[in-house]
Design a protein around this motif. Sequence first.
Motif, PDB file in Angstrom:
ATOM      1  N   ALA A 177       1.620 -50.999 -12.361  1.00 16.18           N
ATOM      2  CA  ALA A 177       1.557 -50.655 -10.852  1.00 16.18           C
ATOM      3  C   ALA A 177      -0.061 -51.465 -11.429  1.00 16.18           C
ATOM      4  O   ALA A 177      -0.784 -51.565 -12.403  1.00 16.18           O
ATOM      5  CB  ALA A 177       1.216 -49.568 -10.603  1.00 16.18           C
ATOM      6  N   ILE A 178      -0.714 -51.537 -10.291  1.00 14.13           N
ATOM      7  CA  ILE A 178      -2.169 -52.102 -10.369  1.00 14.13           C
ATOM      8  C   ILE A 178      -3.400 -51.305 -10.931  1.00 14.13           C
ATOM      9  O   ILE A 178      -2.505 -49.759 -10.364  1.00 14.13           O
ATOM     10  CB  ILE A 178      -2.470 -53.104  -9.158  1.00 14.13           C
ATOM     11  N   VAL A 179      -4.170 -51.086 -10.709  1.00 15.97           N
ATOM     12  CA  VAL A 179      -5.244 -50.461 -11.922  1.00 15.97           C
ATOM     13  C   VAL A 179      -5.367 -49.374 -10.049  1.00 15.97           C
ATOM     14  O   VAL A 179      -5.420 -50.703  -8.963  1.00 15.97           O
ATOM     15  CB  VAL A 179      -6.639 -51.318 -11.785  1.00 15.97           C
ATOM     16  N   ALA A 180      -6.150 -48.972  -9.734  1.00 18.86           N
ATOM     17  CA  ALA A 180      -6.826 -48.057  -9.192  1.00 18.86           C
ATOM     18  C   ALA A 180      -7.608 -48.778  -8.295  1.00 18.86           C
ATOM     19  O   ALA A 180      -8.190 -50.034  -8.349  1.00 18.86           O
ATOM     20  CB  ALA A 180      -7.577 -46.843  -9.080  1.00 18.86           C
ATOM     21  N   TRP A 182      -8.372 -60.104  -6.820  1.00 18.16           N
ATOM     22  CA  TRP A 182      -7.349 -60.033  -7.855  1.00 18.16           C
ATOM     23  C   TRP A 182      -8.044 -59.017  -8.327  1.00 18.16           C
ATOM     24  O   TRP A 182      -9.043 -58.277  -8.736  1.00 18.16           O
ATOM     25  CB  TRP A 182      -7.768 -61.381  -8.818  1.00 18.16           C
ATOM     26  N   SER A 183      -6.385 -58.202  -9.072  1.00 16.65           N
ATOM     27  CA  SER A 183      -6.204 -56.419  -9.472  1.00 16.65           C
ATOM     28  C   SER A 183      -5.816 -56.757 -10.766  1.00 16.65           C
ATOM     29  O   SER A 183      -4.117 -57.686 -10.778  1.00 16.65           O
ATOM     30  CB  SER A 183      -6.044 -55.766  -8.682  1.00 16.65           C
ATOM     31  N   ALA A 184      -6.039 -56.030 -11.459  1.00 19.62           N
ATOM     32  CA  ALA A 184      -5.314 -56.870 -13.033  1.00 19.62           C
ATOM     33  C   ALA A 184      -3.730 -55.293 -13.164  1.00 19.62           C
ATOM     34  O   ALA A 184      -3.611 -54.422 -12.270  1.00 19.62           O
ATOM     35  CB  ALA A 184      -5.571 -55.865 -14.306  1.00 19.62           C
ATOM     36  N   SER A 185      -3.194 -55.757 -13.597  1.00 25.42           N
ATOM     37  CA  SER A 185      -1.843 -54.730 -13.942  1.00 25.42           C
ATOM     38  C   SER A 185      -0.989 -55.168 -15.464  1.00 25.42           C
ATOM     39  O   SER A 185      -1.343 -56.210 -16.118  1.00 25.42           O
ATOM     40  CB  SER A 185      -0.312 -55.016 -13.132  1.00 25.42           C
ATOM     41  N   PRO A 186      -0.875 -53.955 -15.589  1.00 25.74           N
ATOM     42  CA  PRO A 186      -0.190 -54.639 -17.534  1.00 25.74           C
ATOM     43  C   PRO A 186       1.046 -55.988 -16.959  1.00 25.74           C
ATOM     44  O   PRO A 186       1.802 -57.130 -18.110  1.00 25.74           O
ATOM     45  CB  PRO A 186       1.486 -53.319 -18.113  1.00 25.74           C
ATOM     46  N   ALA A 187       2.154 -55.646 -16.236  1.00 24.63           N
ATOM     47  CA  ALA A 187       2.149 -56.945 -15.815  1.00 24.63           C
ATOM     48  C   ALA A 187       2.222 -58.408 -14.743  1.00 24.63           C
ATOM     49  O   ALA A 187       2.496 -59.514 -14.823  1.00 24.63           O
ATOM     50  CB  ALA A 187       3.317 -56.941 -14.770  1.00 24.63           C
ATOM     51  N   ASN A 188       0.270 -57.916 -14.443  1.00 25.23           N
ATOM     52  CA  ASN A 188       0.063 -59.360 -14.777  1.00 25.23           C
ATOM     53  C   ASN A 188      -1.469 -58.908 -15.084  1.00 25.23           C
ATOM     54  O   ASN A 188      -2.972 -58.715 -14.551  1.00 25.23           O
ATOM     55  CB  ASN A 188      -0.745 -59.146 -12.595  1.00 25.23           C
ATOM     56  N   SER A 189      -1.566 -59.396 -15.947  1.00 25.69           N
ATOM     57  CA  SER A 189      -2.785 -58.783 -16.352  1.00 25.69           C
ATOM     58  C   SER A 189      -3.805 -60.842 -17.573  1.00 25.69           C
ATOM     59  O   SER A 189      -5.308 -59.932 -17.647  1.00 25.69           O
ATOM     60  CB  SER A 189      -2.155 -58.498 -18.301  1.00 25.69           C
ATOM     61  N   ASP A 201      -5.313 -54.653 -23.336  1.00 25.66           N
ATOM     62  CA  ASP A 201      -4.072 -52.938 -23.806  1.00 25.66           C
ATOM     63  C   ASP A 201      -4.470 -52.135 -22.314  1.00 25.66           C
ATOM     64  O   ASP A 201      -5.905 -51.970 -21.994  1.00 25.66           O
ATOM     65  CB  ASP A 201      -5.308 -53.049 -24.897  1.00 25.66           C
ATOM     66  N   TRP A 202      -4.337 -50.957 -22.355  1.00 21.84           N
ATOM     67  CA  TRP A 202      -4.476 -49.761 -21.781  1.00 21.84           C
ATOM     68  C   TRP A 202      -4.524 -49.120 -22.099  1.00 21.84           C
ATOM     69  O   TRP A 202      -4.221 -47.596 -23.063  1.00 21.84           O
ATOM     70  CB  TRP A 202      -3.083 -49.697 -20.171  1.00 21.84           C
ATOM     71  N   GLN A 203      -5.406 -47.504 -20.810  1.00 23.83           N
ATOM     72  CA  GLN A 203      -5.857 -46.248 -21.367  1.00 23.83           C
ATOM     73  C   GLN A 203      -4.373 -45.170 -21.919  1.00 23.83           C
ATOM     74  O   GLN A 203      -3.562 -45.533 -20.734  1.00 23.83           O
ATOM     75  CB  GLN A 203      -6.856 -45.958 -20.406  1.00 23.83           C
ATOM     76  N   ARG A 204      -4.071 -44.790 -22.879  1.00 24.29           N
ATOM     77  CA  ARG A 204      -2.519 -44.286 -22.802  1.00 24.29           C
ATOM     78  C   ARG A 204      -2.452 -42.934 -21.448  1.00 24.29           C
ATOM     79  O   ARG A 204      -3.028 -42.237 -21.388  1.00 24.29           O
ATOM     80  CB  ARG A 204      -2.937 -43.314 -24.381  1.00 24.29           C
ATOM     81  N   GLY A 205      -1.297 -43.083 -21.003  1.00 21.16           N
ATOM     82  CA  GLY A 205      -1.114 -41.919 -20.269  1.00 21.16           C
ATOM     83  C   GLY A 205      -1.675 -41.945 -18.628  1.00 21.16           C
ATOM     84  O   GLY A 205      -1.734 -40.456 -17.956  1.00 21.16           O
ATOM     85  N   SER A 206      -2.921 -43.453 -18.490  1.00 24.60           N
ATOM     86  CA  SER A 206      -3.479 -43.285 -17.318  1.00 24.60           C
ATOM     87  C   SER A 206      -2.248 -43.808 -16.076  1.00 24.60           C
ATOM     88  O   SER A 206      -1.771 -45.089 -16.730  1.00 24.60           O
ATOM     89  CB  SER A 206      -4.588 -43.994 -17.564  1.00 24.60           C
ATOM     90  N   SER A 207      -2.723 -43.248 -15.217  1.00 23.40           N
ATOM     91  CA  SER A 207      -1.570 -43.374 -14.121  1.00 23.40           C
ATOM     92  C   SER A 207      -3.292 -44.106 -12.740  1.00 23.40           C
ATOM     93  O   SER A 207      -2.816 -42.355 -12.453  1.00 23.40           O
ATOM     94  CB  SER A 207      -0.083 -42.917 -13.880  1.00 23.40           C
ATOM     95  N   ARG A 233      -5.814 -48.291 -16.340  1.00 17.83           N
ATOM     96  CA  ARG A 233      -6.887 -48.184 -16.822  1.00 17.83           C
ATOM     97  C   ARG A 233      -7.413 -49.021 -17.837  1.00 17.83           C
ATOM     98  O   ARG A 233      -6.357 -48.997 -18.805  1.00 17.83           O
ATOM     99  CB  ARG A 233      -7.818 -47.393 -16.537  1.00 17.83           C
ATOM    100  N   PRO A 234      -8.054 -50.123 -17.510  1.00 14.84           N
ATOM    101  CA  PRO A 234      -8.051 -50.660 -18.909  1.00 14.84           C
ATOM    102  C   PRO A 234      -8.857 -50.298 -19.998  1.00 14.84           C
ATOM    103  O   PRO A 234      -9.940 -49.491 -19.907  1.00 14.84           O
ATOM    104  CB  PRO A 234      -9.595 -51.677 -18.128  1.00 14.84           C
ATOM    105  N   LYS A 235      -8.706 -51.053 -20.919  1.00 10.79           N
ATOM    106  CA  LYS A 235      -9.114 -50.208 -22.750  1.00 10.79           C
ATOM    107  C   LYS A 235      -9.250 -51.197 -23.348  1.00 10.79           C
ATOM    108  O   LYS A 235     -10.762 -51.375 -24.134  1.00 10.79           O
ATOM    109  CB  LYS A 235      -7.874 -49.816 -23.141  1.00 10.79           C
ATOM    110  N   LEU A 236      -8.872 -52.822 -23.434  1.00 10.54           N
ATOM    111  CA  LEU A 236      -9.132 -53.985 -24.193  1.00 10.54           C
ATOM    112  C   LEU A 236      -8.831 -55.184 -23.441  1.00 10.54           C
ATOM    113  O   LEU A 236      -7.933 -55.170 -22.341  1.00 10.54           O
ATOM    114  CB  LEU A 236      -8.350 -53.884 -25.102  1.00 10.54           C
ATOM    115  N   ILE A 237     -10.434 -55.454 -22.889  1.00  7.91           N
ATOM    116  CA  ILE A 237     -10.515 -57.467 -22.043  1.00  7.91           C
ATOM    117  C   ILE A 237     -11.639 -58.530 -23.081  1.00  7.91           C
ATOM    118  O   ILE A 237     -11.832 -57.431 -23.866  1.00  7.91           O
ATOM    119  CB  ILE A 237     -11.652 -56.830 -20.726  1.00  7.91           C
TER     120      ILE A 237
END
Length: 197
Positions: A30-33, A142-149, A163-169, A172-176
Amino acid sequence: MSFKTLAAIAGAVAILCGCAITPSVPPSTAIVAPYADSVALSGRLNVRYLKDGKQESTTVKFDWKQDAQSTDVALFDPFGSKVATISVTPQLATLNLGGNKPPMTAPSVDALSARALGWALPVAGLRGWLQGHATAADGKPWSASPANSEVTTREGWRLQYTDWQRGSSPPRPKLIDAEHPGGGDVQQMALRIVISE
């Protein structure tokens, strides 16, 4: 103002640590919030840039706070000592190095950073980037997602969310990682931002 201090400021609103990070499993595709005006977060940032034909780099820790009208950034050295604060409103940008040094001000953060550092800090972009949002080269949101990064922004920055914050739904970005080839007010730059969980 010492070069070391300027380099730390450069790291401030650019971005982060040069260490290897093992990507976590994406929380979803899913895309970010949705974008939020009010955000408070912290992390580390590393900036590499070309200055007078020489490659420079610095790493700092940062605290970032924003609301609809302002952005406040505090920068810290690796030992946790505050080295600078940057405050940005629609009318004024202020850089404070503390101690007995008077604050530096300018009508915009671009003008302030160009005067202090020789290149413009992408604060306006970072307000969205840190949340996974940007304006693409074609001018569309544009919104980021694990599939569109990955995206190239209207200002020529190439963003990669790796990379993404673990368990966030939602995620939420962790590494940019952000790169700019240079041109206009921006020198050749590579930024890495690690956002704390």
